[in-house]
Design a protein around this motif. Sequence first.
Motif, PDB file in Angstrom:
ATOM      1  N   GLY A 221      25.728   3.185   7.042  1.00 46.03           N
ATOM      2  CA  GLY A 221      25.176   3.657   7.822  1.00 46.03           C
ATOM      3  C   GLY A 221      25.518   5.047   9.131  1.00 46.03           C
ATOM      4  O   GLY A 221      24.717   6.091   8.214  1.00 46.03           O
ATOM      5  N   ARG A 222      25.994   4.331   9.280  1.00 42.02           N
ATOM      6  CA  ARG A 222      26.914   6.029  10.000  1.00 42.02           C
ATOM      7  C   ARG A 222      27.373   7.111   9.720  1.00 42.02           C
ATOM      8  O   ARG A 222      26.737   8.152  10.021  1.00 42.02           O
ATOM      9  N   GLU A 223      28.213   6.812   8.141  1.00 37.78           N
ATOM     10  CA  GLU A 223      28.164   8.005   7.384  1.00 37.78           C
ATOM     11  C   GLU A 223      26.895   8.634   6.776  1.00 37.78           C
ATOM     12  O   GLU A 223      27.069   9.666   7.145  1.00 37.78           O
ATOM     13  N   ARG A 224      26.542   7.916   6.522  1.00 32.61           N
ATOM     14  CA  ARG A 224      24.809   8.717   5.958  1.00 32.61           C
ATOM     15  C   ARG A 224      24.295   9.369   7.259  1.00 32.61           C
ATOM     16  O   ARG A 224      23.856  10.569   6.745  1.00 32.61           O
ATOM     17  N   ARG A 225      24.560   8.429   8.216  1.00 34.53           N
ATOM     18  CA  ARG A 225      23.668   9.919   9.080  1.00 34.53           C
ATOM     19  C   ARG A 225      24.129  11.211   8.869  1.00 34.53           C
ATOM     20  O   ARG A 225      23.363  12.438   9.332  1.00 34.53           O
ATOM     21  N   ARG A 226      25.363  10.937   9.238  1.00 36.78           N
ATOM     22  CA  ARG A 226      25.853  11.920   9.485  1.00 36.78           C
ATOM     23  C   ARG A 226      26.240  12.816   8.365  1.00 36.78           C
ATOM     24  O   ARG A 226      25.687  14.310   8.322  1.00 36.78           O
ATOM     25  N   HIS A 227      26.007  12.570   6.799  1.00 39.35           N
ATOM     26  CA  HIS A 227      25.976  13.331   5.606  1.00 39.35           C
ATOM     27  C   HIS A 227      25.089  12.080   5.041  1.00 39.35           C
ATOM     28  O   HIS A 227      25.523  11.693   4.274  1.00 39.35           O
ATOM     29  N   PRO A 228      24.309  12.564   5.003  1.00 41.05           N
ATOM     30  CA  PRO A 228      22.971  11.864   3.914  1.00 41.05           C
ATOM     31  C   PRO A 228      23.308  12.301   2.924  1.00 41.05           C
ATOM     32  O   PRO A 228      22.960  13.711   2.227  1.00 41.05           O
TER      33      PRO A 228
END
Length: 426
Positions: A221-228
């Motif tokens: 989730g944290r990763e996708r918030r940065r790179h959707p």
Amino acid sequence: MSAPVGQSRQSETEYAAEYAPGANPAEPQFWQLPAAARAAAFARLRALDHPVFCTDPRTGKGFHALVRHADVVEASRNPAVFVSAPGVTTPEPARWVRALFGDSMVNLDDPRHADLRRIVSRAFTPRLVARVEDDIRQVAARIVDDVLEQRPADFVPAVAAELPYQVICNMMGVPERQRREILRQINHASEHTGVARSRLRVPGRGLRALARMQGVIAALGRERRRHPADDLISALVTADVDGRRLDSRQLGAFFSLLLVAGVETTRNALAHGLYLLTTHPEQRALLVSDLDTHLGGAVEEIVRHATPIIQFRRTLAVDHELSGARLAKGDKVVLFFGAANRDETVFADPDAFDITRSPNPHLGFGGGGPHFCLGAYLARQEMKVLLRELLTRLPDIRSVGEPDLVPSNFDNRVRSLRFAFTPPTG
Ligand code: HEM
């Protein structure tokens, strides 16, 4: 309290015990009985003219058993009276579980439930599910390829569980490497949690496994918030026009819910489905004679007959009268979906497996109302696609022997189901 109007709680309890000895779904040992004995007990409870209060003799606590179709529908569709907090499972989740993992939407009421449901429904509209249909087909085809190559003996892990798990992971955008890790943690967790667990016992290793799984999802989730990316996790953790999104803990809670609500249920429905089609050769012959006509009906009938989720609970927000029973604020009611699905006043010959049953207003996905299964459309698509693939490419696929069922008061769980087929030649 469900005494008929004018009776006391005590006399009702005695009445229930006397009227239906051994038929007390509040006792843990009830869930160890053979399925036929439990079905007979529910039939006796259905025959009463009002819901019965069932007491667990170990704790003195209990619930009103809602076993008739009309009563389950009424409670499901009246969320102002029948609330889901503090929890819908029996026993209810311990406070530390909720503190650690956050609240799952099944256990919430409005406005928090409506807020969450609005965010997560982004992924489950028929239009978006239609988009994943190609994906479902590919996953189903690959599963059958693997079955042909590896000849596994157990239908559950190789086929029934694999399809919904891979579909959810594809929708969420969980990378391959994390999938195996999550699966390992789930298997670990389910080995260490049981039906008769006490609320006080901390399922140490199972809990650690769950926490690790949530950790994997939170990191994604944290990763996708940065790179959707173009996937569900990204849609859930990035804000919509009104600024709504899930935080990491909510994302972890939602993913855990999907694994139980979406993977376990569909897996059990598919395993029961193969068994039902094997043990009802005339229904199977009818189905394969015209898949386009009968597949939809077969899926509905499998879900009705197997009822993968046996029960959910509600708590009374106010005093209320239901079918002649007086329910007091704070009382618990249990919605027995499986019992309602055998209600002889709604389903003719309810024990029969009949893929042409029409209408088939079963409550396998819930009784309607705000908590109605969010994944019902997806589950139906998954079941239709997989059954078509199996019956077309492995035409004599059949279960062998009886399913190995896990005694549970929550889900109609198949641990394993042996199966066989004649491989195509050439
Ligand atoms: C045959 C398969 C399935 C069955 C039998 C089933 C059954 C149910 C039932 C009985 C409920 C509770 C309804 C209520 O309390 O009114 C429910 C809720 C839910 N289901 Fe399913 N389900 C299935 C598949 C799925 C799938 C594939 C997903 C998603 C991937 C899913 C996601 C959910 C969610 C998120 C909820 C909670 C909804 C809420 O509280 O608002 N289910 N399901």
